[in-house]
Design an enzyme around this catalytic site. Structure first.
Site, PDB file in Angstrom:
ATOM      1  N   SER A  65      -9.044  -0.491   6.195  1.00 26.30           N
ATOM      2  CA  SER A  65      -9.093  -1.572   7.181  1.00 26.30           C
ATOM      3  C   SER A  65      -7.761  -1.720   7.889  1.00 26.30           C
ATOM      4  CB  SER A  65      -9.459  -2.891   6.495  1.00 26.30           C
ATOM      5  OG  SER A  65      -8.454  -3.251   5.564  1.00 26.30           O
ATOM      6  N   LYS A 124       0.796  -1.228   0.000  1.00 24.99           N
ATOM      7  CA  LYS A 124       0.000   0.000   0.000  1.00 24.99           C
ATOM      8  C   LYS A 124       0.832   1.284   0.000  1.00 24.99           C
ATOM      9  CE  LYS A 124      -4.385  -1.523   0.338  1.00 24.99           C
ATOM     10  NZ  LYS A 124      -5.500  -1.086  -0.518  1.00 24.99           N
TER      11      LYS A 124
END
Length: 340
Positions: free
Chosen positions: A84, A56
């Site tokens: 999340s 990410k």
């Protein structure tokens, strides 16, 4: 590349230049045992070794450096996202590098290890309900209140382009690769990889892998239109609970060759298999791609697709919760030849 897509391969190339000084070139590893199980040559792109513990950071850092250029006299007061866990950690880290506060909207059900990591990187956490609607609404409110910039975890074009840099590396590290297998939630990584692969080596297959409990990508491809999950999915793979969106769907629709869904037991067993046989502490979301390649369905893939790279998307494991499911899952028949 089709003009209807939110990014082009040129955007991925720019992202690579934008972030390469601040990320790791993650290794590609192999496993003779998993090769024996599948009858193929498997390569594992180890994004669990990436900064912040997942892929990410690629998209988050590219977004921060693209949306907040140094040329601006006044930087925004904050960056905001919903996550999340992994994108939240990554965006917080990226914002810290650029000297900007980060506000992360996190589902109350997110793993404790990911929430604690977000806080450790210095972000302010705002909790929401575990649904796409709640995530979006709370993030919008926080963005307005902080006068910040919203960096969507998987639909922001700069994020998608950043994730596509994974494929640039894989095509260099495994020149003879025949296919990439990518876990899919919101589809940012899958879309970025598909754009890159089909621009550089159109013959290379791009396969998606997702939990059968969160199969919006599979249903969308099957029905030819966007079919988001109607309810918050129940899956151990917390990183792929989001549905694909308006920006990632056209790319996935046109450029992804096939989608493989896997059960919760398959995900758990594949994750544990990697832990014990490869000594890699991947999170269950990363196990989704491994489970797909080990599945009965994948055996229908042509044997000519011999060299397969699986993206191990992250390694932010909640060890406390893992204790409750390790050894409890029923092992699929395809795993019977290996003692786990």
């Amino acid at each position: 590349m089709c003009a209807q897509y939110c990014i082009s391969f040129a955007d991925v190339e720019k992202a690579h230049i934008n972030i390469r000084d601040s990320i790791h070139l993650t290794p590609v590893l192999t496993s003779s045992i998993l090769n024996q199980l599948t009858g193929r040559n498997l390569f594992f792109k180890c994004e669990l070794f990436q900064k912040t513990g997942s892929f990410k950071i690629r998209g988050a850092l590219n977004a921060v450096r693209s949306l907040v250029p140094d040329a601006l006299e006044r930087k925004p007061k904050a960056v905001v996202t919903h996550s999340s866990g992994n994108h939240g950690q990554a965006l917080t880290y990226a914002a810290k590098l650029e000297g900007i506060p980060a506000y992360i909207v996190v589902p109350q059900t997110a793993p404790d290890c990911k929430k604690l990591a977000i806080q450790a990187y210095g972000a302010s956490i705002v909790y929401c309900e575990p649904s796409d609607e709640s995530r979006e609404n709370v993030a919008k409110r926080v963005t307005e209140e902080t006068e910040g910039i919203m960096v969507h975890p998987n639909q922001e074009p700069a994020v998608i382009a950043g994730q596509g840099t994974i494929a640039l590396e894989v095509l260099n590290q495994v020149p003879l690769v025949d296919a990439l297998v990518v876990p899919v939630g919101g589809g940012g990584m899958l879309a970025g990889i598909a754009i890159t692969v089909k621009a550089l080596k159109p013959s290379v297959k791009v396969y998606a892998a997702e939990p059968s409990n969160a199969d919006d990508c599979y249903q969308s491809k099957l029905k030819g239109k966007l079919m988001p999950n109607l309810y918050p999915p129940e899956t151990i793979a917390d990183g792929v609970k989001s549905s694909i969106g308006l920006n990632t769907w056209p790319i996935i629709r046109d450029l992804v060759d096939d989608i493989f869904t896997v059960t919760e037991d398959e995900i758990k067993c594949a994750t544990q298999l990697v832990w014990e046989r490869m000594k890699l502490l991947i999170e269950p979301t990363a196990g989704v791609g491994v489970a797909a390649v080990l599945s009965q369905h994948f055996q229908t893939v042509s044997p000519e697709v011999k060299n397969i790279c699986i993206v191990l998307s992250g390694g932010n494991v909640d060890l406390t919760s893992s204790i409750t499911w390790v050894k409890q899952a029923e092992r699929p028949a395809s795993y019977q030849s290996v003692s786990v």
